[in-house]
Design a protein around this motif. Structure first.
Motif, PDB file in Angstrom:
ATOM      1  N   THR A 190       0.830  -1.206   0.000  1.00 45.34           N
ATOM      2  CA  THR A 190       0.000   0.000   0.000  1.00 45.34           C
ATOM      3  C   THR A 190       0.863   1.254   0.000  1.00 45.34           C
ATOM      4  OG1 THR A 190      -1.740  -1.198   1.162  1.00 45.34           O
ATOM      5  CG2 THR A 190      -1.859   1.195   1.221  1.00 45.34           C
ATOM      6  N   VAL A 191       1.928   1.246   0.795  1.00 45.90           N
ATOM      7  CA  VAL A 191       2.835   2.399   0.823  1.00 45.90           C
ATOM      8  C   VAL A 191       3.553   2.526  -0.521  1.00 45.90           C
ATOM      9  CG1 VAL A 191       4.874   3.410   1.924  1.00 45.90           C
ATOM     10  CG2 VAL A 191       3.101   2.336   3.337  1.00 45.90           C
ATOM     11  N   ALA A 192       3.960   1.418  -1.106  1.00 48.95           N
ATOM     12  CA  ALA A 192       4.620   1.452  -2.417  1.00 48.95           C
ATOM     13  C   ALA A 192       3.668   1.999  -3.488  1.00 48.95           C
ATOM     14  CB  ALA A 192       5.123   0.068  -2.800  1.00 48.95           C
ATOM     15  N   ALA A 193       2.391   1.651  -3.392  1.00 52.97           N
ATOM     16  CA  ALA A 193       1.406   2.179  -4.343  1.00 52.97           C
ATOM     17  C   ALA A 193       1.261   3.686  -4.167  1.00 52.97           C
ATOM     18  CB  ALA A 193       0.064   1.477  -4.161  1.00 52.97           C
ATOM     19  N   ARG A 194       1.240   4.169  -2.927  1.00 52.71           N
ATOM     20  CA  ARG A 194       1.178   5.619  -2.671  1.00 52.71           C
ATOM     21  C   ARG A 194       2.405   6.295  -3.275  1.00 52.71           C
ATOM     22  NH1 ARG A 194      -0.765   8.969   1.951  1.00 52.71           N
ATOM     23  NH2 ARG A 194      -2.643   7.780   1.502  1.00 52.71           N
ATOM     24  N   LEU A 195       3.579   5.681  -3.095  1.00 50.27           N
ATOM     25  CA  LEU A 195       4.813   6.240  -3.643  1.00 50.27           C
ATOM     26  C   LEU A 195       4.733   6.345  -5.162  1.00 50.27           C
ATOM     27  CD1 LEU A 195       7.790   7.121  -3.382  1.00 50.27           C
ATOM     28  CD2 LEU A 195       8.404   4.693  -3.312  1.00 50.27           C
ATOM     29  N   ALA A 196       4.283   5.294  -5.809  1.00 53.42           N
ATOM     30  CA  ALA A 196       4.179   5.306  -7.273  1.00 53.42           C
ATOM     31  C   ALA A 196       3.193   6.366  -7.745  1.00 53.42           C
ATOM     32  CB  ALA A 196       3.761   3.924  -7.780  1.00 53.42           C
ATOM     33  N   ARG A 197       2.041   6.441  -7.085  1.00 51.69           N
ATOM     34  CA  ARG A 197       1.025   7.430  -7.465  1.00 51.69           C
ATOM     35  C   ARG A 197       1.561   8.848  -7.279  1.00 51.69           C
ATOM     36  NH1 ARG A 197      -2.616   5.107  -4.907  1.00 51.69           N
ATOM     37  NH2 ARG A 197      -2.499   6.252  -2.967  1.00 51.69           N
ATOM     38  N   SER A 198       2.276   9.100  -6.189  1.00 49.46           N
ATOM     39  CA  SER A 198       2.816  10.435  -5.944  1.00 49.46           C
ATOM     40  C   SER A 198       3.905  10.785  -6.958  1.00 49.46           C
ATOM     41  CB  SER A 198       3.360  10.546  -4.516  1.00 49.46           C
ATOM     42  OG  SER A 198       2.294  10.551  -3.594  1.00 49.46           O
ATOM     43  N   ARG A 199       4.705   9.810  -7.339  1.00 53.57           N
ATOM     44  CA  ARG A 199       5.724  10.064  -8.371  1.00 53.57           C
ATOM     45  C   ARG A 199       5.071  10.419  -9.702  1.00 53.57           C
ATOM     46  NH1 ARG A 199       9.865   5.187  -6.739  1.00 53.57           N
ATOM     47  NH2 ARG A 199      11.141   6.413  -5.295  1.00 53.57           N
ATOM     48  N   GLU A 200       3.987   9.698 -10.050  1.00 57.43           N
ATOM     49  CA  GLU A 200       3.264   9.997 -11.292  1.00 57.43           C
ATOM     50  C   GLU A 200       2.656  11.394 -11.252  1.00 57.43           C
ATOM     51  OE1 GLU A 200       0.352   6.890 -11.772  1.00 57.43           O
ATOM     52  OE2 GLU A 200       1.892   5.346 -11.974  1.00 57.43           O
ATOM     53  N   LYS A 201       2.051  11.735 -10.120  1.00 55.97           N
ATOM     54  CA  LYS A 201       1.434  13.063 -10.005  1.00 55.97           C
ATOM     55  C   LYS A 201       2.497  14.155 -10.047  1.00 55.97           C
ATOM     56  CE  LYS A 201      -2.245  13.743  -7.412  1.00 55.97           C
ATOM     57  NZ  LYS A 201      -3.160  13.750  -6.253  1.00 55.97           N
TER      58      LYS A 201
END
Length: 191
Positions: free
Chosen positions: A114-125
């Motif tokens: 879940t934290v890794a998914a947040r990291l990926a989403r924030s990098r994309e944004k």
């Protein structure tokens, strides 16, 4: 703050149909205030009834006619009064923070995912925000843009979004390291 102020602020970019406003909202305002298209249309009707926006019908060939909205002087005055009011401090309601709070008894692998998914989403944004910033600046230095442009609000809110996502990236990376360290270091029972 109500959605009405976010809609009025989005109309500062110029006249828009409900559909165009929803797309505009998704690109800019939605980063700090979310709404469904149905909510936008409802608020546009209320804003028109309150005299804060004007609507006019645009006839189209091969498509249904559309209504386009623009700010009235009363709408601008409403925004002016809104900006003069003190802003309430934001309240963080983040499900992930509750999960992290319970990390010691939860599913560690699922939490890492879940934290890794947040990291990926924030990098994309953040990458999207960087593209938006580059488009706004159009090769100019930030100081020149801020001095020369008629409207600086979209740029300033974009920069807040960038910083928010960078903070999410920093937090996610350090949290993943802490979780990994915790996994690599077996806990010792109390003596």
């Amino acid at each position: 703050m109500s959605l009405r102020h976010a809609v009025l602020a989005a109309l500062l970019e110029g006249e828009a149909s409900g559909y165009e406003l929803a797309k505009r909202f998704d690109v800019s305002v939605a980063e700090f205030w979310s709404a469904t298209p149905q909510q936008l249309y409802r608020d546009l009707d209320r804003l028109e009834a309150d005299g804060l926006v004007n609507a006019r019908v645009v006839e189209q060939r091969r498509r249904p006619n559309k209504r386009v909205f623009s700010l009235t002087n009363a709408g601008l005055a409403e925004l002016h009064a809104f900006t003069a009011e003190p802003a309430r401090p934001p309240a963080i309601r983040d499900e992930l923070m509750v999960k992290v709070q319970a990390a010691d008894v939860g599913d560690a692998e699922a939490l890492r995912g879940t934290v890794a998914a947040r990291l990926a989403r924030s990098r994309e944004k953040l990458a999207r925000y960087d593209r938006m910033r580059d488009k706004l600046l159009d090769g100019r230095a930030e100081d020149d843009y801020l001095r020369e442009n008629d409207r600086i609000g979209p740029y300033l809110t974009l920069m807040a979004g960038r910083r928010y996502e960078q903070a999410n990236i920093d937090w996610s990376e350090s949290t993943l390291k802490a979780l990994e360290h915790r996994r690599a270091t077996p806990s010792r029972p109390d003596s």
